[in-house]
Design an enzyme around this catalytic site. Structure first.
Site, mmCIF file in Angstrom:
data_model
loop_
_atom_site.group_PDB
_atom_site.id
_atom_site.type_symbol
_atom_site.label_atom_id
_atom_site.label_comp_id
_atom_site.label_asym_id
_atom_site.label_seq_id
_atom_site.Cartn_x
_atom_site.Cartn_y
_atom_site.Cartn_z
ATOM 1 N N TYR A 62 4.558 -0.895 0.079
ATOM 2 C CA TYR A 62 4.269 -0.785 1.506
ATOM 3 C C TYR A 62 5.584 -1.071 2.247
ATOM 4 C CZ TYR A 62 1.514 -0.926 5.750
ATOM 5 O OH TYR A 62 0.990 -0.627 6.982
ATOM 6 N N ILE A 97 0.473 -1.109 -6.299
ATOM 7 C CA ILE A 97 0.507 -0.330 -5.058
ATOM 8 C C ILE A 97 0.565 -1.260 -3.850
ATOM 9 C CG2 ILE A 97 -2.027 -0.133 -5.070
ATOM 10 C CD1 ILE A 97 -1.693 2.678 -3.767
ATOM 11 N N CYS A 98 1.183 -0.782 -2.774
ATOM 12 C CA CYS A 98 1.193 -1.452 -1.479
ATOM 13 C C CYS A 98 2.008 -2.744 -1.525
ATOM 14 C CB CYS A 98 -0.253 -1.661 -1.012
ATOM 15 S SG CYS A 98 -0.449 -2.183 0.699
ATOM 16 N N ALA A 99 1.394 -3.890 -1.310
ATOM 17 C CA ALA A 99 2.095 -5.175 -1.370
ATOM 18 C C ALA A 99 2.166 -5.725 -2.793
ATOM 19 C CB ALA A 99 1.406 -6.192 -0.458
#
Length: 188
Positions: free
Chosen positions: A125, A104-106
């Site tokens: 992200y 998730i995200c970076a």
């Protein structure tokens, strides 16, 4: 059916909401979660100075078999995941065996750094998009699942991310029951 087990990898700078929300959702679904520190300390200082103490150091648990390997984001945490040979080895083993990998995200940048899932559909992200679009089919959905890879966008999408992992490891009904128990209405 045996109980599903997962490992969530943490390093300093990890995004605490993504880690804790995911851990909480999986444990509500009665999925085992081992919180593993990839650095040589038990407690991790996350991106907003929240400390999370790991269940184990990765070195001690890396040879076990996991139904899912989970990577929370956070820029510094994701860089540490990207630079860790042990993380790369675990991800490559997981991919070779066709087991679930969730980032998730970076953290999808760590997948790229270790050569995981090239050509698959992913998300991240928004500011990580340019680092990923050449090697993956980039989407901007809240959660993207392509085979054994699940990716998501950021802290606000951690609920959907965790519930998607539950659905993939168990079933849709289990995920819906967890969502209902948390009064989370955006999961269908």
């Amino acid at each position: 059916m045996s109980k599903k087990n997962t490992i969530l990898l943490l390093a300093d700078g990890a995004e605490e909401m993504e880690a804790v929300i995911t851990i909480d959702i999986l444990r509500r679904a009665e999925i085992d979660v081992t919180i593993a520190s990839i650095i040589d300390q038990e407690c991790i200082k996350c991106s907003r100075n929240v400390k999370i103490c790991a269940d184990a150091k990765l070195e001690a648990v890396k040879d076990k078999q996991y139904d899912a390997v989970i990577l929370p984001g956070g820029l510094a945490g994701s860089k540490a995941l990207s630079n860790s040979k042990e993380v790369g080895d675990l991800l490559k083993k997981q991919e070779t065996e066709g087991r679930l990998i969730a980032a998730i995200c970076a953290a999808p940048t760590a997948l790229k750094a270790h050569g995981i899932g090239f050509g698959k559909q992913i998300t991240s992200y928004p500011s990580m998009k340019d680092q990923l679009i050449g090697d993956y089919k980039y989407l901007e959905d809240v959660v993207v699942t392509d085979g054994n890879i699940i990716t998501s966008r950021g802290p606000a999408t951690a609920f959907a991310f965790g519930l998607t992992i539950v659905e993939k490891l168990l079933d849709k009904t289990s995920a819906l029951n967890v969502a209902k128990g948390m009064l989370y209405k955006d999961y269908e």
